[in-house]
Design a protein around this motif. Sequence first.
Motif, PDB file in Angstrom:
ATOM      1  N   SER A  50       0.758  -1.188   0.132  1.00 37.97           N
ATOM      2  CA  SER A  50      -0.113  -0.057   0.082  1.00 37.97           C
ATOM      3  C   SER A  50       0.884   1.231   0.211  1.00 37.97           C
ATOM      4  O   SER A  50       0.331   2.328  -0.614  1.00 37.97           O
ATOM      5  CB  SER A  50      -0.923   0.179   1.151  1.00 37.97           C
ATOM      6  N   THR A  51       2.125   1.232   0.636  1.00 39.09           N
ATOM      7  CA  THR A  51       2.983   2.441   1.022  1.00 39.09           C
ATOM      8  C   THR A  51       4.084   2.535  -0.054  1.00 39.09           C
ATOM      9  O   THR A  51       4.719   3.192  -0.458  1.00 39.09           O
ATOM     10  CB  THR A  51       3.288   2.585   2.272  1.00 39.09           C
ATOM     11  N   GLY A  52       4.643   1.261  -0.203  1.00 38.70           N
ATOM     12  CA  GLY A  52       5.823   0.852  -1.122  1.00 38.70           C
ATOM     13  C   GLY A  52       7.060   1.202  -0.162  1.00 38.70           C
ATOM     14  O   GLY A  52       8.019   1.139  -0.800  1.00 38.70           O
ATOM     15  N   SER A  53       6.870   1.406   1.176  1.00 39.80           N
ATOM     16  CA  SER A  53       8.037   1.635   1.917  1.00 39.80           C
ATOM     17  C   SER A  53       8.097   0.152   2.866  1.00 39.80           C
ATOM     18  O   SER A  53       7.374  -0.624   2.465  1.00 39.80           O
ATOM     19  CB  SER A  53       7.942   2.391   2.961  1.00 39.80           C
ATOM     20  N   LEU A  54       9.539  -0.025   3.382  1.00 40.19           N
ATOM     21  CA  LEU A  54       9.615  -1.167   4.125  1.00 40.19           C
ATOM     22  C   LEU A  54       8.594  -1.600   5.202  1.00 40.19           C
ATOM     23  O   LEU A  54       7.980  -0.627   5.870  1.00 40.19           O
ATOM     24  CB  LEU A  54      10.984  -1.230   4.714  1.00 40.19           C
ATOM     25  N   LYS A  55       8.138  -2.802   5.511  1.00 40.49           N
ATOM     26  CA  LYS A  55       7.279  -3.140   6.423  1.00 40.49           C
ATOM     27  C   LYS A  55       7.811  -2.634   7.985  1.00 40.49           C
ATOM     28  O   LYS A  55       9.095  -3.082   8.151  1.00 40.49           O
ATOM     29  CB  LYS A  55       6.820  -4.601   6.280  1.00 40.49           C
ATOM     30  N   GLU A  56       6.831  -2.444   8.787  1.00 32.41           N
ATOM     31  CA  GLU A  56       7.195  -1.938  10.182  1.00 32.41           C
ATOM     32  C   GLU A  56       7.712  -3.253  10.985  1.00 32.41           C
ATOM     33  O   GLU A  56       8.259  -3.169  11.814  1.00 32.41           O
ATOM     34  CB  GLU A  56       6.156  -1.174  10.655  1.00 32.41           C
ATOM     35  N   SER A  57       7.072  -4.213  10.546  1.00 33.97           N
ATOM     36  CA  SER A  57       7.046  -5.456  11.277  1.00 33.97           C
ATOM     37  C   SER A  57       8.471  -6.220  11.250  1.00 33.97           C
ATOM     38  O   SER A  57       8.911  -6.905  12.036  1.00 33.97           O
ATOM     39  CB  SER A  57       6.086  -6.511  10.788  1.00 33.97           C
ATOM     40  N   ILE A  58       9.210  -5.693  10.143  1.00 28.65           N
ATOM     41  CA  ILE A  58      10.670  -6.175  10.064  1.00 28.65           C
ATOM     42  C   ILE A  58      11.567  -5.896  11.411  1.00 28.65           C
ATOM     43  O   ILE A  58      12.447  -6.446  11.538  1.00 28.65           O
ATOM     44  CB  ILE A  58      11.138  -5.761   8.732  1.00 28.65           C
ATOM     45  N   PHE A  59      11.340  -4.545  11.825  1.00 28.82           N
ATOM     46  CA  PHE A  59      12.010  -4.256  12.869  1.00 28.82           C
ATOM     47  C   PHE A  59      11.343  -4.288  14.197  1.00 28.82           C
ATOM     48  O   PHE A  59      11.758  -3.837  15.284  1.00 28.82           O
ATOM     49  CB  PHE A  59      12.213  -2.556  12.786  1.00 28.82           C
ATOM     50  N   THR A  60      10.472  -5.312  14.281  1.00 29.05           N
ATOM     51  CA  THR A  60       9.984  -5.699  15.520  1.00 29.05           C
ATOM     52  C   THR A  60      10.138  -7.188  15.528  1.00 29.05           C
ATOM     53  O   THR A  60      10.058  -7.881  14.806  1.00 29.05           O
ATOM     54  CB  THR A  60       8.355  -5.246  15.733  1.00 29.05           C
ATOM     55  N   LEU A  61      10.087  -7.510  16.996  1.00 30.37           N
ATOM     56  CA  LEU A  61      10.120  -8.934  17.176  1.00 30.37           C
ATOM     57  C   LEU A  61       8.707  -9.454  17.318  1.00 30.37           C
ATOM     58  O   LEU A  61       7.769  -8.830  18.181  1.00 30.37           O
ATOM     59  CB  LEU A  61      11.005  -9.249  18.790  1.00 30.37           C
ATOM     60  N   GLY A  62       8.430 -10.473  16.769  1.00 35.87           N
ATOM     61  CA  GLY A  62       7.153 -11.166  16.911  1.00 35.87           C
ATOM     62  C   GLY A  62       6.110 -10.623  15.785  1.00 35.87           C
ATOM     63  O   GLY A  62       5.159 -11.051  15.515  1.00 35.87           O
TER      64      GLY A  62
ATOM     65  N   THR B  49       3.567  -8.352  13.636  1.00 32.26           N
ATOM     66  CA  THR B  49       2.036  -7.514  13.826  1.00 32.26           C
ATOM     67  C   THR B  49       1.050  -8.583  13.676  1.00 32.26           C
ATOM     68  O   THR B  49      -0.166  -8.467  13.598  1.00 32.26           O
ATOM     69  CB  THR B  49       1.762  -6.336  13.176  1.00 32.26           C
ATOM     70  N   GLY B  50       1.549  -9.901  13.553  1.00 35.36           N
ATOM     71  CA  GLY B  50       0.490 -11.057  13.400  1.00 35.36           C
ATOM     72  C   GLY B  50       0.257 -11.216  11.808  1.00 35.36           C
ATOM     73  O   GLY B  50       0.639 -10.441  11.006  1.00 35.36           O
ATOM     74  N   GLY B  51      -0.388 -12.235  11.367  1.00 42.14           N
ATOM     75  CA  GLY B  51      -0.912 -12.541  10.110  1.00 42.14           C
ATOM     76  C   GLY B  51       0.487 -12.898   9.188  1.00 42.14           C
ATOM     77  O   GLY B  51       1.276 -13.704   9.793  1.00 42.14           O
ATOM     78  N   ALA B  52       0.446 -12.380   8.011  1.00 45.29           N
ATOM     79  CA  ALA B  52       1.543 -12.824   7.052  1.00 45.29           C
ATOM     80  C   ALA B  52       2.475 -11.905   7.205  1.00 45.29           C
ATOM     81  O   ALA B  52       3.533 -12.080   6.153  1.00 45.29           O
ATOM     82  CB  ALA B  52       0.963 -12.968   5.536  1.00 45.29           C
ATOM     83  N   ASP B  53       2.707 -10.600   7.939  1.00 48.16           N
ATOM     84  CA  ASP B  53       3.957 -10.115   8.178  1.00 48.16           C
ATOM     85  C   ASP B  53       4.897 -10.659   8.435  1.00 48.16           C
ATOM     86  O   ASP B  53       4.933 -11.381   9.387  1.00 48.16           O
ATOM     87  CB  ASP B  53       3.570  -8.860   8.948  1.00 48.16           C
ATOM     88  N   ILE B  54       6.172 -10.267   8.124  1.00 44.74           N
ATOM     89  CA  ILE B  54       7.572 -10.924   8.265  1.00 44.74           C
ATOM     90  C   ILE B  54       8.124 -10.033   9.350  1.00 44.74           C
ATOM     91  O   ILE B  54       8.053  -8.714   9.425  1.00 44.74           O
ATOM     92  CB  ILE B  54       8.356 -10.641   6.872  1.00 44.74           C
ATOM     93  N   SER B  55       8.389 -10.748  10.378  1.00 43.75           N
ATOM     94  CA  SER B  55       9.178 -10.482  11.732  1.00 43.75           C
ATOM     95  C   SER B  55      10.589 -10.269  11.491  1.00 43.75           C
ATOM     96  O   SER B  55      11.167 -10.937  10.637  1.00 43.75           O
ATOM     97  CB  SER B  55       8.545 -10.676  12.730  1.00 43.75           C
ATOM     98  N   PHE B  56      11.201  -9.782  12.477  1.00 44.59           N
ATOM     99  CA  PHE B  56      12.783  -9.612  12.699  1.00 44.59           C
ATOM    100  C   PHE B  56      13.117 -11.247  12.442  1.00 44.59           C
ATOM    101  O   PHE B  56      13.961 -11.546  11.788  1.00 44.59           O
ATOM    102  CB  PHE B  56      13.413  -8.661  13.713  1.00 44.59           C
TER     103      PHE B  56
END
Length: 502
Positions: A259-271, A273-280
Amino acid sequence: MDKRQVYVISAVVGAAVGVLVFWLASWVAAVAVGIATFGLAAMMLNNRTIVAIFSIPELRQKIFITVLFLVVYRIGWHVPLPFIDQYQMLKSMQTAQQSALGQVLGFVSMFSGGNLSNACIFGLGIMPYISSSIIFQLLGSVYPPLEKLQKEGESGRKKINEYTRYATVPICLVQSYFVVQHLMQPQGGGGLGWTITGYDLWYVKLTGVLLMTTGTVFLMWLGEQIDEYGIGNGISLIIMAGILARLPDATKQLLFDPSTGSLKESIFTLGGTGGADISFEKLLVLMVLFVVVVVAVVAITKGQRRIPTQSARHIRGRRVYGGTRNYLPLRVNQAGVMPVIFASSLLMVPFFLLNFLQQRFQWGWVVSLYSAFERQGYVYNVCYIALIIFFCYFWTALIFNPKDMANNLKDYGTFIPGYRPGKRTAEYLERVMLRITYVGAAFLCVIAIVPSVIQTTMGVDYRIASFYGGTGLLIVISVALDLVQKINSHLVMRNYPGLTED
């Protein structure tokens, strides 16, 4: 080439790649990829071996011809069938990528070099030709006339290749008919309904079938031209190019927010945000898995069992000939990636057959089996492993004949210490090959089920899992090693150092 020219050329290449990535993704990715490209280009230009590759006219011509043919393949990869509604197709594929059908279409396309998901003229890829090759390999072991042709050397091989090309055409016609039928059939009737309104006519369907058949035949011809005028195995390079073409899309889906074209915020967090988001931690596991798979594939592909041999001494006058010690190298993974491709191709048959039966009859056991294949669970993985092991031994038995090898050693006056030449040597070679093939088959099984394990345990999209830790990576590395070996042969023949030390 002095250092100033090297850095200028590297900067231009890095800037061009960065602009391209900025147009496709974001400025953060553009800067990162641009810097990485600059460093890689500078390292390659400072390497004398890389420079020597392009200083040899014949090798340079072969590389340029190969790249040109692959560019032609990539252009055709984006040419859709003329009766397809592009808006409807895009809308359907955005919702179907996570479904079982979307995964199956992507899986088939990955191994065939085609593009079934986008319904292009190269939709079938090179898979019909591979299927035809499998059929003739099987017939060669049970049909005496073909077995006789195989023993005639180069002339027999050319004749079998000719029969293989002829058999590819009817296979293409049958497969393309079912694909076009599925594309044109309305969604209420079990199809995709991608046809433009008013174009659901029989001659339009015939045009689609002929176009897809012609596309596969053209790819077959393209692969043979690469074999003759380029460098490397043409069919394998086409499959590798199709897999690598999915790398940018898989990386973009893994790291960037659509939607934004920027890096996902979930990459910089442990665990995450749930779902299919990629975590660190998921990203870290994928990176480690990528390195482990690369190292393991290289080790198994290059791994050998070296059997010591001794040549007989010949005394002629006052001179002694022979009597030297050497070794006979037997590859651990003698079958290469072919068992994985064969097993994957065969598993598509029960998937589509069970899908057809459960839509028509709604039998309980058929629905249960289809759901097991759809989610690629325990039953699917067990069948996958069994087929890989079977094809490992089958393919090794086709290409490795211990009796012929023992006779060749005997004819050249060479023997294996402790074993009599002839029958005993052949039995020993067969026993050794059975043991090391088990190791190669076990490795292929682990690599093949890694994407399914990653998908179910980490919630990562199957396309990402299949490339960064599975069969896609296996094929790319195996083809790349073969390509490097052929480039090395050209360099060593002209007294240049090779790209690798072996």
